[in-house]
Design a protein around this motif. Structure first.
Motif, PDB file in Angstrom:
ATOM      1  N   ARG A  58       0.832  -1.199   0.000  1.00 41.18           N
ATOM      2  CA  ARG A  58       0.000   0.000   0.000  1.00 41.18           C
ATOM      3  C   ARG A  58       0.869   1.252   0.000  1.00 41.18           C
ATOM      4  O   ARG A  58       2.013   1.243   0.428  1.00 41.18           O
ATOM      5  N   THR A  59       0.289   2.346  -0.467  1.00 37.96           N
ATOM      6  CA  THR A  59       0.948   3.643  -0.440  1.00 37.96           C
ATOM      7  C   THR A  59       1.111   4.088   1.007  1.00 37.96           C
ATOM      8  O   THR A  59       0.262   3.818   1.846  1.00 37.96           O
ATOM      9  N   VAL A  60       2.208   4.771   1.302  1.00 38.50           N
ATOM     10  CA  VAL A  60       2.502   5.213   2.663  1.00 38.50           C
ATOM     11  C   VAL A  60       2.652   6.723   2.676  1.00 38.50           C
ATOM     12  O   VAL A  60       3.342   7.302   1.836  1.00 38.50           O
ATOM     13  N   PRO A 114      -0.246   3.768   6.406  1.00 38.59           N
ATOM     14  CA  PRO A 114      -0.548   3.074   5.150  1.00 38.59           C
ATOM     15  C   PRO A 114      -1.914   3.510   4.626  1.00 38.59           C
ATOM     16  O   PRO A 114      -2.877   3.586   5.382  1.00 38.59           O
ATOM     17  N   LEU A 115      -1.987   3.824   3.356  1.00 39.84           N
ATOM     18  CA  LEU A 115      -3.219   4.259   2.709  1.00 39.84           C
ATOM     19  C   LEU A 115      -3.685   3.170   1.762  1.00 39.84           C
ATOM     20  O   LEU A 115      -2.877   2.485   1.144  1.00 39.84           O
ATOM     21  N   TRP A 116      -4.985   3.013   1.612  1.00 40.11           N
ATOM     22  CA  TRP A 116      -5.501   1.945   0.760  1.00 40.11           C
ATOM     23  C   TRP A 116      -5.335   2.254  -0.712  1.00 40.11           C
ATOM     24  O   TRP A 116      -4.870   1.446  -1.472  1.00 40.11           O
ATOM     25  N   TRP A 117      -5.744   3.443  -1.133  1.00 44.18           N
ATOM     26  CA  TRP A 117      -5.639   3.802  -2.538  1.00 44.18           C
ATOM     27  C   TRP A 117      -4.918   5.125  -2.626  1.00 44.18           C
ATOM     28  O   TRP A 117      -5.031   5.964  -1.758  1.00 44.18           O
ATOM     29  N   SER A 118      -4.239   5.339  -3.724  1.00 43.56           N
ATOM     30  CA  SER A 118      -3.475   6.573  -3.825  1.00 43.56           C
ATOM     31  C   SER A 118      -4.020   7.540  -4.861  1.00 43.56           C
ATOM     32  O   SER A 118      -3.811   8.727  -4.756  1.00 43.56           O
ATOM     33  N   GLU A 119      -4.725   7.086  -5.860  1.00 46.24           N
ATOM     34  CA  GLU A 119      -5.108   7.965  -6.957  1.00 46.24           C
ATOM     35  C   GLU A 119      -6.598   8.275  -7.030  1.00 46.24           C
ATOM     36  O   GLU A 119      -6.991   9.200  -7.713  1.00 46.24           O
ATOM     37  N   ILE A 120      -7.441   7.487  -6.377  1.00 50.48           N
ATOM     38  CA  ILE A 120      -8.869   7.662  -6.617  1.00 50.48           C
ATOM     39  C   ILE A 120      -9.546   8.615  -5.642  1.00 50.48           C
ATOM     40  O   ILE A 120     -10.693   8.969  -5.843  1.00 50.48           O
ATOM     41  N   PHE A 121      -8.849   9.052  -4.605  1.00 53.93           N
ATOM     42  CA  PHE A 121      -9.470   9.950  -3.639  1.00 53.93           C
ATOM     43  C   PHE A 121      -9.424  11.397  -4.131  1.00 53.93           C
ATOM     44  O   PHE A 121      -8.470  11.807  -4.777  1.00 53.93           O
ATOM     45  N   PRO A 122     -10.422  12.181  -3.815  1.00 53.68           N
ATOM     46  CA  PRO A 122     -10.418  13.588  -4.234  1.00 53.68           C
ATOM     47  C   PRO A 122      -9.413  14.400  -3.415  1.00 53.68           C
ATOM     48  O   PRO A 122      -8.837  13.929  -2.436  1.00 53.68           O
ATOM     49  N   ASN A 123      -9.229  15.638  -3.832  1.00 51.54           N
ATOM     50  CA  ASN A 123      -8.260  16.515  -3.164  1.00 51.54           C
ATOM     51  C   ASN A 123      -8.620  16.766  -1.706  1.00 51.54           C
ATOM     52  O   ASN A 123      -7.741  17.012  -0.891  1.00 51.54           O
ATOM     53  N   ARG A 124      -9.895  16.706  -1.382  1.00 49.36           N
ATOM     54  CA  ARG A 124     -10.308  16.929   0.007  1.00 49.36           C
ATOM     55  C   ARG A 124      -9.703  15.873   0.925  1.00 49.36           C
ATOM     56  O   ARG A 124      -9.271  16.169   2.030  1.00 49.36           O
ATOM     57  N   TYR A 125      -9.662  14.614   0.487  1.00 44.85           N
ATOM     58  CA  TYR A 125      -9.059  13.546   1.284  1.00 44.85           C
ATOM     59  C   TYR A 125      -7.569  13.791   1.477  1.00 44.85           C
ATOM     60  O   TYR A 125      -7.037  13.597   2.562  1.00 44.85           O
ATOM     61  N   TRP A 126      -6.873  14.223   0.416  1.00 46.73           N
ATOM     62  CA  TRP A 126      -5.434  14.475   0.547  1.00 46.73           C
ATOM     63  C   TRP A 126      -5.160  15.645   1.466  1.00 46.73           C
ATOM     64  O   TRP A 126      -4.159  15.658   2.170  1.00 46.73           O
ATOM     65  N   ARG A 127      -6.038  16.648   1.471  1.00 42.08           N
ATOM     66  CA  ARG A 127      -5.870  17.747   2.425  1.00 42.08           C
ATOM     67  C   ARG A 127      -6.046  17.250   3.859  1.00 42.08           C
ATOM     68  O   ARG A 127      -5.348  17.679   4.776  1.00 42.08           O
ATOM     69  N   TYR A 128      -6.981  16.331   4.052  1.00 44.22           N
ATOM     70  CA  TYR A 128      -7.193  15.734   5.373  1.00 44.22           C
ATOM     71  C   TYR A 128      -5.953  14.942   5.813  1.00 44.22           C
ATOM     72  O   TYR A 128      -5.499  15.068   6.950  1.00 44.22           O
ATOM     73  N   ILE A 129      -5.399  14.145   4.913  1.00 42.37           N
ATOM     74  CA  ILE A 129      -4.172  13.392   5.229  1.00 42.37           C
ATOM     75  C   ILE A 129      -3.019  14.358   5.487  1.00 42.37           C
ATOM     76  O   ILE A 129      -2.212  14.146   6.400  1.00 42.37           O
ATOM     77  N   GLN A 130      -2.926  15.436   4.717  1.00 47.93           N
ATOM     78  CA  GLN A 130      -1.868  16.422   4.918  1.00 47.93           C
ATOM     79  C   GLN A 130      -1.994  17.084   6.285  1.00 47.93           C
ATOM     80  O   GLN A 130      -1.000  17.335   6.946  1.00 47.93           O
ATOM     81  N   ASN A 131      -3.212  17.354   6.732  1.00 50.78           N
ATOM     82  CA  ASN A 131      -3.434  17.913   8.058  1.00 50.78           C
ATOM     83  C   ASN A 131      -2.996  16.923   9.134  1.00 50.78           C
ATOM     84  O   ASN A 131      -2.428  17.299  10.155  1.00 50.78           O
ATOM     85  N   GLN A 132      -3.247  15.638   8.901  1.00 52.30           N
ATOM     86  CA  GLN A 132      -2.799  14.623   9.854  1.00 52.30           C
ATOM     87  C   GLN A 132      -1.282  14.538   9.895  1.00 52.30           C
ATOM     88  O   GLN A 132      -0.694  14.416  10.975  1.00 52.30           O
ATOM     89  N   THR A 133      -0.621  14.575   8.742  1.00 53.49           N
ATOM     90  CA  THR A 133       0.842  14.454   8.726  1.00 53.49           C
ATOM     91  C   THR A 133       1.499  15.623   9.435  1.00 53.49           C
ATOM     92  O   THR A 133       2.565  15.474  10.018  1.00 53.49           O
ATOM     93  N   ALA A 134       0.870  16.784   9.398  1.00 54.58           N
ATOM     94  CA  ALA A 134       1.430  17.938  10.086  1.00 54.58           C
ATOM     95  C   ALA A 134       1.377  17.759  11.600  1.00 54.58           C
ATOM     96  O   ALA A 134       2.170  18.349  12.322  1.00 54.58           O
ATOM     97  N   GLN A 135       0.456  16.930  12.108  1.00 58.06           N
ATOM     98  CA  GLN A 135       0.320  16.751  13.553  1.00 58.06           C
ATOM     99  C   GLN A 135       0.795  15.387  14.042  1.00 58.06           C
ATOM    100  O   GLN A 135       0.752  15.122  15.234  1.00 58.06           O
ATOM    101  N   ALA A 136       1.238  14.518  13.151  1.00 58.29           N
ATOM    102  CA  ALA A 136       1.648  13.163  13.544  1.00 58.29           C
ATOM    103  C   ALA A 136       3.125  13.127  13.904  1.00 58.29           C
ATOM    104  O   ALA A 136       3.930  12.492  13.238  1.00 58.29           O
TER     105      ALA A 136
END
Length: 186
Positions: A58-60, A114-136
């Protein structure tokens, strides 16, 4: 006449079943070989460059890095990529070149999800993951995963929202893990 038809069918079916069983055994051995390696590996290329390899399927998404007496931000993007490691993702069974702030034999702790899919999620999901990475950061993920999930403190820590002083929107750190990566020779 019946014997030749039976023997030809026997040879054909034996060959096909042998081929299929050989492919299944080869596939199983390949999976065992790939899964016996750790999920993430860090290998040295030269003095300030390393190869961060994702051995999983899976994508990380990466969070923060930390080492005693060295601090944070020990892995950083290289080769013209601007930003931080937390803005990068590594596809499954792939590798990325990163700058490295530790020497050969030293180790660091890194948070990842680990993320399940890397290309099919919209930009809103990636912004959510980016917000998590900033606090993880490492200490928050370590505190969260240190308690067993079946205890009251462990269950409460799984649902607790973490917030940082510089980010206004707290998030739940669901699915974040931490691992220790020693810098190995290539």
């Amino acid at each position: 006449m019946d014997l030749t038809v039976i023997s030809e069918n026997g040879i054909t079916s034996g060959t096909v079943s042998g081929l299929i069983s050989g492919l299944l055994v080869a596939f199983a051995l390949g999976i065992l070989d790939k899964t016996s390696k750790p999920r993430l590996e860090l290998q040295r290329i030269n003095d300030e460059t390393a190869l961060l390899r994702n051995n999983g399927f899976r994508t990380v998404a990466f969070g923060d890095t930390f080492a005693l007496e060295k601090g944070n931000d020990l892995l950083y993007p290289k080769d013209g990529f601007r930003g931080r490691l937390s803005e990068m993702r590594c596809e499954g069974r792939n590798e990325i070149v990163v700058g490295c702030g530790i020497r050969l034999g030293e180790s660091l702790s890194i948070t990842y999800k680990p993320l399940w899919w890397s290309e099919i999620f919209p930009n809103r999901y990636w912004r959510y993951i980016q917000n998590q990475t900033a606090q993880a950061d490492v200490m928050t993920v370590l505190e969260r995963t240190n308690r067993p999930w079946f205890t009251a403190d462990g269950a409460c820590s799984r649902f607790k929202k973490y917030s940082s002083a510089e980010y206004s929107k707290p998030v739940r750190l669901c699915g974040w893990r931490m691992t220790h990566l020693p810098l190995k020779p290539l």
